[in-house]
Scaffold this motif. Sequence first.
Motif, mmCIF file in Angstrom:
data_model
loop_
_atom_site.group_PDB
_atom_site.id
_atom_site.type_symbol
_atom_site.label_atom_id
_atom_site.label_comp_id
_atom_site.label_asym_id
_atom_site.label_seq_id
_atom_site.Cartn_x
_atom_site.Cartn_y
_atom_site.Cartn_z
ATOM 1 N N ALA A 1 0.848 -0.817 -0.025
ATOM 2 C CA ALA A 1 0.353 -0.125 -0.140
ATOM 3 C C ALA A 1 0.401 1.444 0.101
ATOM 4 C CB ALA A 1 -0.685 0.002 0.660
ATOM 5 N N ALA A 2 1.569 1.332 0.450
ATOM 6 C CA ALA A 2 2.911 2.403 1.067
ATOM 7 C C ALA A 2 3.182 2.465 -0.650
ATOM 8 C CB ALA A 2 3.790 1.921 1.940
ATOM 9 N N ALA A 3 3.587 1.675 -0.692
ATOM 10 C CA ALA A 3 4.387 2.000 -2.833
ATOM 11 C C ALA A 3 3.258 2.589 -3.432
ATOM 12 C CB ALA A 3 4.811 0.497 -3.178
ATOM 13 N N ARG A 4 2.096 1.840 -3.356
ATOM 14 C CA ARG A 4 1.348 2.726 -4.398
ATOM 15 C C ARG A 4 0.967 3.885 -3.899
ATOM 16 N NH1 ARG A 4 -1.338 -2.376 -3.048
ATOM 17 N NH2 ARG A 4 -2.171 -1.404 -1.733
ATOM 18 N N ARG A 5 0.711 4.229 -2.827
ATOM 19 C CA ARG A 5 0.845 5.833 -2.074
ATOM 20 C C ARG A 5 1.705 6.132 -2.493
ATOM 21 N NH1 ARG A 5 -0.087 5.873 3.765
ATOM 22 N NH2 ARG A 5 0.143 3.719 3.427
ATOM 23 N N SER A 6 3.127 6.403 -2.043
ATOM 24 C CA SER A 6 4.155 7.337 -3.102
ATOM 25 C C SER A 6 4.514 6.934 -4.005
ATOM 26 C CB SER A 6 5.960 5.848 -2.196
ATOM 27 O OG SER A 6 6.646 6.514 -2.356
ATOM 28 N N ALA A 7 3.754 6.067 -4.776
ATOM 29 C CA ALA A 7 4.367 6.842 -6.801
ATOM 30 C C ALA A 7 2.900 7.522 -6.825
ATOM 31 C CB ALA A 7 3.835 5.119 -7.284
ATOM 32 N N THR A 8 1.791 7.806 -6.225
ATOM 33 C CA THR A 8 1.145 8.370 -6.608
ATOM 34 C C THR A 8 0.956 10.257 -5.954
ATOM 35 O OG1 THR A 8 -0.533 8.057 -4.908
ATOM 36 C CG2 THR A 8 -0.956 6.903 -6.807
ATOM 37 N N GLU A 9 1.957 10.122 -4.866
ATOM 38 C CA GLU A 9 2.646 11.350 -3.887
ATOM 39 C C GLU A 9 4.029 11.423 -5.484
ATOM 40 O OE1 GLU A 9 3.718 10.138 -0.636
ATOM 41 O OE2 GLU A 9 1.702 9.954 0.335
ATOM 42 N N LYS A 10 4.499 10.983 -5.470
ATOM 43 C CA LYS A 10 5.501 11.397 -6.887
ATOM 44 C C LYS A 10 4.892 11.637 -7.716
ATOM 45 C CE LYS A 10 9.516 10.029 -9.187
ATOM 46 N NZ LYS A 10 10.678 8.208 -9.008
ATOM 47 N N VAL A 11 3.660 10.819 -8.644
ATOM 48 C CA VAL A 11 3.187 12.005 -9.944
ATOM 49 C C VAL A 11 2.809 13.072 -9.274
ATOM 50 C CG1 VAL A 11 1.479 11.645 -11.105
ATOM 51 C CG2 VAL A 11 2.424 9.662 -10.901
#
Length: 164
Positions: free
Chosen positions: A53-63
Motif C-alpha cells: 500500500a505504501a508503494a502505491r501511495r508513494s507512486a501517486t504522491e511522486k506523480v
Amino acid sequence: MEVILKEDVANLGHRGDVVKVADGYGRNFLLPRKLALQATAANKAVIEQMKAAAARRSATEKVQAEALLAQLEPVVLTFTRKSGESGHLFGSVTSADIASELAAKGFDIDRRKIVLGDAIKALGNHEVSVKLHREVTAHVKVKVTGEAGEETATEAPAETAAAE
C-alpha cells in the motif's frame, strides 16, 4: 525495542522499515503519535500489506509532486526588506516567510519542506530548495530587494541641506 515505521521519520527510516530504537523514544514518541507499531510476529505479517500500500501511495504522491514541481519552477518570490548600506538585511527571510508567500500564490507547502541552510540575510537573488517528495525537489527563486523608502530617506537630508 524494535518498531515498524508507519510513516517516514527523519533520521530514522522510511515507511515499512523495521528499526531498533531506544525504549523511551519508541514508547513516548513513535507509538503515541502512530508513527510506528511494535515489531511483533503479527505486525510483521501485516507489514507486507503495508509495504504494498505504501508503494502505491508513494507512486501517486511522486506523480503529484512532479506536477507541483512543474508549477513551482517558474515562480519567483520577491521580498522587500530593510537593509543596511552593505546590503545586509536588518531582519531575514525565513522558511515561514517563503511558505506564506507561496500560500499567497496558491501553493500549499509546509514550511518544514522548505530547505534553508540558514535564513536569507542579504539582498539579491537566492535559490531555495523545496522537498516535495523523497525523490522530488523543486528549486524556487527568491529575490530580496531593499525598501525604496531607504534610498529617498538617505538622499532627502542632503537635498534639504543644499536648499538651506
